[in-house]
Write an enzyme that holds these catalytic residues in place. Structure first.
Site, PDB file in Angstrom:
ATOM      1  N   CYS A 145      35.037  56.974  53.246  1.00  0.00           N
ATOM      2  CA  CYS A 145      36.459  56.776  53.506  1.00  0.00           C
ATOM      3  C   CYS A 145      37.126  56.023  52.360  1.00  0.00           C
ATOM      4  O   CYS A 145      36.989  54.807  52.248  1.00  0.00           O
ATOM      5  CB  CYS A 145      36.644  56.030  54.821  1.00  0.00           C
ATOM      6  N   CYS A 148      39.673  53.410  53.391  1.00  0.00           N
ATOM      7  CA  CYS A 148      39.083  52.162  53.888  1.00  0.00           C
ATOM      8  C   CYS A 148      38.494  51.325  52.755  1.00  0.00           C
ATOM      9  O   CYS A 148      38.644  50.110  52.737  1.00  0.00           O
ATOM     10  CB  CYS A 148      37.947  52.454  54.876  1.00  0.00           C
ATOM     11  N   ASP A 149      37.801  51.961  51.828  1.00  0.00           N
ATOM     12  CA  ASP A 149      36.950  51.209  50.910  1.00  0.00           C
ATOM     13  C   ASP A 149      37.370  51.259  49.440  1.00  0.00           C
ATOM     14  O   ASP A 149      36.790  50.550  48.611  1.00  0.00           O
ATOM     15  CB  ASP A 149      35.501  51.734  51.013  1.00  0.00           C
TER      16      ASP A 149
END
Ligand code: NAP
Length: 320
Positions: A145, A148-149
Site C-alpha cells: 500500500c 499507507c507506507d
C-alpha cells in the site's frame, strides 16, 4: 438446536468491527465470526494485522501500530456486548430465512448459526509473490500500500512489482517521496491504461526493469534488496533497495458467496450504489470485500458503520 442471532458479522477488520460496535450499541448483540489465523489470507483483524505504523488513521496524531489499532477496535466492540468467535465460516445459505451459517463441516444438515441479518466484511487480500520470508518482511520494507507506507521511504531507492494500473499508480505516487522508483515487470509491455503509462514514462524518477521477476528477498528482519531474474536471458542478479511495493492485484474474500450474491466482474460484491445492501435483502457487504477503489482502513470503517445502520433499520422493519 441451531443458534439464532439477529446479526452475524463475518470478518473482523476495520469494517467488521465497526459494524460490531454500532450494532452492539444498538442492543443487537452481534456475533462476529472473525476467521482463523491459519494464513495471511485469513487473518482475524484483517490487513492491518500485517501492518506496522499506521499514520493516516484519524485520531492518532502520533500514529499507531496496526495490530494495536485492531485490538482497540475489538475491545470497543466487546465493551458494548459484541461476541467474537475465532472461527472460520465454511458455508452460508442465503436462500433461506433466517440465513444459515456453517462452521466446520459444510455438509452438515443444520447450520451452526442462523441470522436475521448478515453483514459481510471478509475483506480482500493483496496478491503476493509467495516467496520465502514474505510474511515476516511485510511492514519491514515490504508493502502492498503506497498510500499507507510511501511516506516512510523519503529520499530512498525503492521498487514496485507489477505492470497494471495499480503498479503505475503506486509508482507515480511513490515518486513524490522516493529518490528513485524502479518498476519491475515480468514482460516488456505494460498492462496499464495508456494515460497511466504516459504519466509513468514521463516521470523522471521512474525507471523500468523489463522482463524481470523477483525471485527472492534479501535482508534479515528488514528488506535490503531483492534477487531478480531476467525471464528472457535467465540472468540472475541482486537488486539493492530499501522498499518494495507489490502491486500485482487483489483478491476479494468472496468465495463463500459465489452463486448467492451479485458480484462485479472482478469478484467484488455488488451493492446498491452508495449503500451496503446486496441483492439479497438482509445481507449487507462492507469494507474491502466490496471496495475495489479506495481500499483504506478508514473507508472500510465508514462502510462498516453504514452496514450496521442499514442492518439495524432492516431488522426494525422485520420485527415490526
Ligand atoms: P491487474 O490489471 O490485474 O495487473 C496486475 C499486474 O501484475 C499485471 O501487469 C501482471 O502482469 C502483474 N502480475 C500478476 N501476477 C504477477 C506475478 N505473480 N508476478 C509478477 N507480476 C505479476 O491488477 P491491478 O493493476 O491491481 O488493476 C486491477 C483493476 O483495477 C484493473 O482493471 C485496473 O484498470 C483497475 N485500476 C484502475 C486504476 C485507475 O484507473 N486509476 C488504478 C488501479 C487499478 P501481466 O501484465 O504480465 O499479466
Amino acid at each position: 438446536m441451531t443458534d439464532l442471532r439477529d446479526v452475524i458479522i463475518i470478518g473482523s477488520g476495520p469494517a467488521g468491527l465497526t459494524a460490531a460496535i454500532y450494532t452492539a450499541r444498538a442492543n443487537l448483540a452481534p456475533l462476529v465470526l472473525e476467521g482463523e489465523p491459519s494464513s495471511t489470507s485469513d487473518q482475524p483483524g484483517g490487513q492491518l494485522m500485517l501492518t506496522t505504523d499506521v499514520e493516516n488513521f484519524p485520531g492518532f496524531p502520533d500514529g499507531i501500530m496496526g495490530p494495536e489499532l485492531m485490538m482497540n477496535f475489538r475491545m470497543q466492540a466487546e465493551r458494548f456486548g459484541a461476541e467474537i468467535q475465532t472461527v472460520k465460516v465454511s458455508r452460508v445459505d442465503l436462500s433461506t430465512r433466517p440465513f444459515g451459517v456453517w462452521i466446520g463441516d459444510p455438509t452438515a444438515a443444520q447450520p451452526t448459526h442462523q441470522a436475521n441479518a448478515l453483514i459481510i466484511a471478509t475483506g480482500a487480500q493483496s496478491i503476493m509473490l509467495d516467496l520465502p520470508n514474505e510474511t515476516e518482511l511485510v511492514g519491514h520494507g515490504l508493502s502492498t500500500c503506497a498510500t499507507c507506507d510511501g511516506f516512510f521511504f523519503r529520499d530512498q531507492e525503492i521498487a514496485v512489482v507489477g505492470g497494471g494500473d495499480s503498479a503505475l499508480e503506486e509508482a507515480n505516487f511513490l515518486s513524490r517521496f522516493a529518490s528513485k522508483v524502479t518498476l519491475i515487470h515480468r514482460r516488456d509491455e505494460l498492462r496499464a491504461s495508456k494515460i497511466m503509462q504516459d504519466r509513468a514514462f514521463n516521470n523522471p524518477k521512474i525507471e523500468f526493469l523489463w522482463d524481470t521477476v523477483v525471485t527472492g528477498y534479501l535482508g534479515d528482519g528488514k528488506l535490503a534488496g531483492v534477487m531478480v531474474e531476467n525471464v528472457k536471458t535467465g540472468e540472475a542478479s541482486e537488486f539493492p533497495l530499501s522498499g518494495l511495493f507489490i502491486a500485482i492485484g487483489h483478491r476479494p474474500g468472496t468465495d463463500l458467496y459465489r452463486g448467492q450474491l451479485a458480484m462485479k466482474d472482478n469478484g467484488y460484491l455488488e451493492t446498491v450504489p452508495g449503500r451496503t445492501a446486496t441483492d439479497v435483502e438482509g445481507v449487507f457487504a462492507v469494507g474491502d470485500v466490496t471496495d475495489d477503489y479506495y481500499r483504506q482502513a478508514i473507508t472500510a470503517a465508514g462502510s462498516g458503520c453504514q452496514g450496521a445502520l442499514e442492518a439495524e433499520r432492516y431488522l426494525e422493519a422485520l420485527h415490526d
